[in-house]
Design a protein around this motif. Sequence first.
Motif, short mmCIF file in Angstrom:
data_model
loop_
_atom_site.label_atom_id
_atom_site.label_comp_id
_atom_site.label_asym_id
_atom_site.label_seq_id
_atom_site.Cartn_x
_atom_site.Cartn_y
_atom_site.Cartn_z
N TYR A 73 49.76 29.82 36.07
CA TYR A 73 50.83 30.81 36.12
C TYR A 73 50.77 31.57 37.44
O TYR A 73 49.73 31.60 38.12
N TYR A 74 51.88 32.20 37.76
CA TYR A 74 52.00 32.97 38.99
C TYR A 74 52.09 34.45 38.65
O TYR A 74 53.03 34.88 37.99
N GLN A 75 51.07 35.22 39.04
CA GLN A 75 50.99 36.68 38.87
C GLN A 75 50.87 37.12 37.40
O GLN A 75 50.02 37.92 37.07
N ASP A 76 51.74 36.61 36.53
CA ASP A 76 51.75 37.03 35.13
C ASP A 76 51.71 35.79 34.24
O ASP A 76 52.37 34.80 34.53
N PRO A 77 50.90 35.82 33.15
CA PRO A 77 50.83 34.65 32.27
C PRO A 77 52.18 34.19 31.75
O PRO A 77 52.34 33.03 31.35
N LYS A 78 53.17 35.07 31.74
CA LYS A 78 54.51 34.69 31.30
C LYS A 78 55.19 33.76 32.31
O LYS A 78 56.11 33.03 31.96
N ASN A 79 54.74 33.82 33.57
CA ASN A 79 55.34 33.00 34.63
C ASN A 79 54.59 31.67 34.74
O ASN A 79 53.92 31.39 35.73
N SER A 80 54.68 30.87 33.70
CA SER A 80 53.96 29.60 33.68
C SER A 80 54.52 28.62 34.71
O SER A 80 55.73 28.56 34.93
N TYR B 277 61.30 33.65 41.99
CA TYR B 277 60.13 34.43 42.40
C TYR B 277 60.24 34.99 43.82
O TYR B 277 59.30 35.63 44.29
#
Length: 318
Positions: free
Chosen positions: A27-34, A78
């Motif tokens: 993920y990128y920065q936040d686990p929600k941003n898989s 992003y």
Amino acid sequence: MPLSYADQIARVPGVIVVAPRSGLFGYYQDPKNSIYVLCADRRFFSLRPEITISPQALATLMQTRTGAAVSAELARKYGWKIGDKVPVQTKTLQADGNPVWAFDIVALVDDVNYPGQSGWFIANYSYLDEGRATDKGTITRFLVRVTDPERSGQIGRQIDKLFASSSVATRTSSEKSGAQSGVQYFGDVNFLTGAVLGAVFFMLLFLSGNTMLQSVRERIPEFAVLKALGFSDNHVLSLVVAESVLLCLLAAAAGLLVSKLIIPIARGPLSDFVLLLQIPWTALLRGLGLALIVALLSSLLPAWRVKQLSVVDALAKL
């Protein structure tokens, strides 16, 4: 699977290109941003011509160890641009124990099948393989292009036979078969599809027949007038059948064309099954054929009633 399998697969008669690929889930920065980082080499792009990348950008990607080509959609989401360094948090450790892999964006790509909607993040396999702590020299999948699609099943069996006694056996299938296998987790798709289509066909037949009966019932005097003016029984019958055929074929043509145009651009939950859901032109012809059958069956009873219509009795009700 060992990367060395690629050379043996390439020697199978009928195989044109073998493209190994692996990847990183993170993920990128936040686990929600898989993000799924697909790691491959130049051969991958020859098997994925739908990915638009210029020869110059591809050369830059191959020459940049940490380079990555990302889709325009991800870049927009992003705020990335060429030259940015993107850290991706993963569960795959590097040799120094660091789970964060840094990529340099060197190219923006798009997908002609899903313009402005694809989520490609493509990096160099060599960067992954040289940097990871374990599983060096392995890949998760080989993409294979063959000379004759009709022989794909036979070629797949030949490939699997090569590694049947190896510590890691292969299982070769077409992309469409892979999509079907994924759908099979939901149950016996063939049975469910047949049951649903059967119910839909019966309902269409019932509704179309009821519509035609009501339409004919409301126009009994009009048909009587036509007969009085000299129209034969067969002529009046043909008018009812033609009306039913026109109604069903126009509706079927509209629905089938919408499906043909909409499904290829479907995203979200349908994206994994697009290959399975796409409708070939032959299926459109079968759909029109079924619509014609519905039209003819639903018009039988009302057409027969009109043919047997008594002009005197009908006009007496005016």
